[in-house]
Design a protein around this motif. Structure first.
Motif, PDB file in Angstrom:
ATOM      1  N   ALA A  51       0.663  -1.471   0.183  1.00  0.00           N
ATOM      2  CA  ALA A  51      -0.066   0.022   0.118  1.00  0.00           C
ATOM      3  C   ALA A  51       0.876   1.403  -0.060  1.00  0.00           C
ATOM      4  N   TYR A  63      -3.491   2.324   0.931  1.00  0.00           N
ATOM      5  CA  TYR A  63      -4.750   1.967   1.379  1.00  0.00           C
ATOM      6  C   TYR A  63      -5.015   2.960   2.810  1.00  0.00           C
ATOM      7  N   PHE A  72     -13.560  -0.297   1.249  1.00  0.00           N
ATOM      8  CA  PHE A  72     -12.204  -0.412   0.781  1.00  0.00           C
ATOM      9  C   PHE A  72     -11.969   1.092   0.327  1.00  0.00           C
ATOM     10  N   VAL A  74      -8.630   3.750  -1.438  1.00  0.00           N
ATOM     11  CA  VAL A  74      -7.277   3.584  -1.921  1.00  0.00           C
ATOM     12  C   VAL A  74      -6.991   4.961  -2.597  1.00  0.00           C
ATOM     13  N   ARG A 218      -7.020  -5.613   0.064  1.00  0.00           N
ATOM     14  CA  ARG A 218      -6.565  -4.376   0.019  1.00  0.00           C
ATOM     15  C   ARG A 218      -5.475  -4.163  -0.928  1.00  0.00           C
ATOM     16  N   SER A 219      -4.493  -5.376  -0.858  1.00  0.00           N
ATOM     17  CA  SER A 219      -3.453  -5.234  -1.752  1.00  0.00           C
ATOM     18  C   SER A 219      -3.878  -5.362  -3.210  1.00  0.00           C
ATOM     19  N   VAL A 222      -4.990  -1.681  -4.116  1.00  0.00           N
ATOM     20  CA  VAL A 222      -3.696  -1.060  -4.392  1.00  0.00           C
ATOM     21  C   VAL A 222      -3.120  -1.190  -5.724  1.00  0.00           C
TER      22      VAL A 222
END
Length: 252
Positions: A51, A63, A72, A74, A218-219, A222
């Protein structure tokens, strides 16, 4: 522009289904045997390695924890040696999106019959491991050409409950040490036309994502935001090259 959230939404959906049904991706224990401490470690690893870093010093993606349940979020930022007007022109070329952004297959614009507001209908592709597919989404678009900002809000999609995408293009005069906000510079004087592009994406998947899986999701988000910034830069460079070639021909 939906390719930013495409992978994350569908990865979250697939992994959530796998959480409930071990047959989809194999035995469940390989997905859910994470203690609270392990999950925290996983989150820290994702935030540190994915992130907060990117492959280019001029581009950063991270993130952001906002406190909005099941969302979520970003944020991405990129510096470009290009005039803000050119970058904003690319971002508002909605029907050209399939030629600019990798995951968009079709893109159409319409005016809402009741409000007269601008709407974009896009068909996007997604893939993850052995899974792939397409989906459509209808978005309301709010443009502010003076400040060079864009806001995309979801109207309807079968794979997302809610999302908001924000873009802002700001001018930065190199060599002068001053940031000029939304004003444009197309090379007048000695200042090179350089701009800052900011993108913020908030997505709420159609299915809640369990905590251990959400760290991985999350990754993915990103990486996708980083990819869309790279697509944008590539198109800006292409248009600059075309303009330079045309200027050369006119001088001959």
């Amino acid at each position: 522009m939906l390719q930013t959230q495409t992978q994350g939404v569908h990865v979250g959906r697939i992994l959530t289904q796998a959480w409930a049904s071990p047959r989809l991706l194999g035995s469940r224990p390989r997905l859910c045997r994470l203690t609270t401490a392990q999950a925290t470690t996983t989150e820290a690893s994702v935030l540190t390695e994915e992130a907060t870093t990117s492959s280019d010093a001029r581009r950063s993606v991270k993130y952001v924890k906002t406190g909005r349940k099941d969302f979520f979020t970003v944020e991405g930022r990129m510096e470009l040696a290009a005039s803000p007007s050119l970058v904003y022109e690319v971002l508002t070329a909605y029907e050209a999106c399939p030629d600019i952004f990798n995951n968009i297959l079709t893109s159409e614009t319409h005016r809402n019959a009741e409000t007269g507001g601008l709407e974009v209908l896009q068909k996007c592709s997604w893939n993850f491991l052995a899974f792939s597919g397409t989906f459509t989404a209808r978005m309301a678009v709010t443009e502010d050409a003076d400040s060079r900002t864009l806001v995309f809000n979801l109207i309807h999609s079968s794979f997302m409950r809610d999302f908001e995408g924000r873009w802002a293009v700001k001018s930065l005069l190199t060599g002068s040490g001053s940031t000029t906000g939304s004003s444009d510079s197309d090379g007048e004087g000695e200042a090179a036309p350089t701009c800052i592009v900011e993108h913020c994406l908030s997505v709420k998947p159609s299915l809640p994502v369990p905590p251990p899986i959400s760290y991985y999701t999350r990754s993915i988000f990103v990486k996708q935001v980083d990819a869309i910034l790279q697509d944008l830069e590539r198109e800006v460079r292409r248009r600059q090259a075309v303009a330079a070639a045309e200027a050369t021909l006119r001088q001959q």
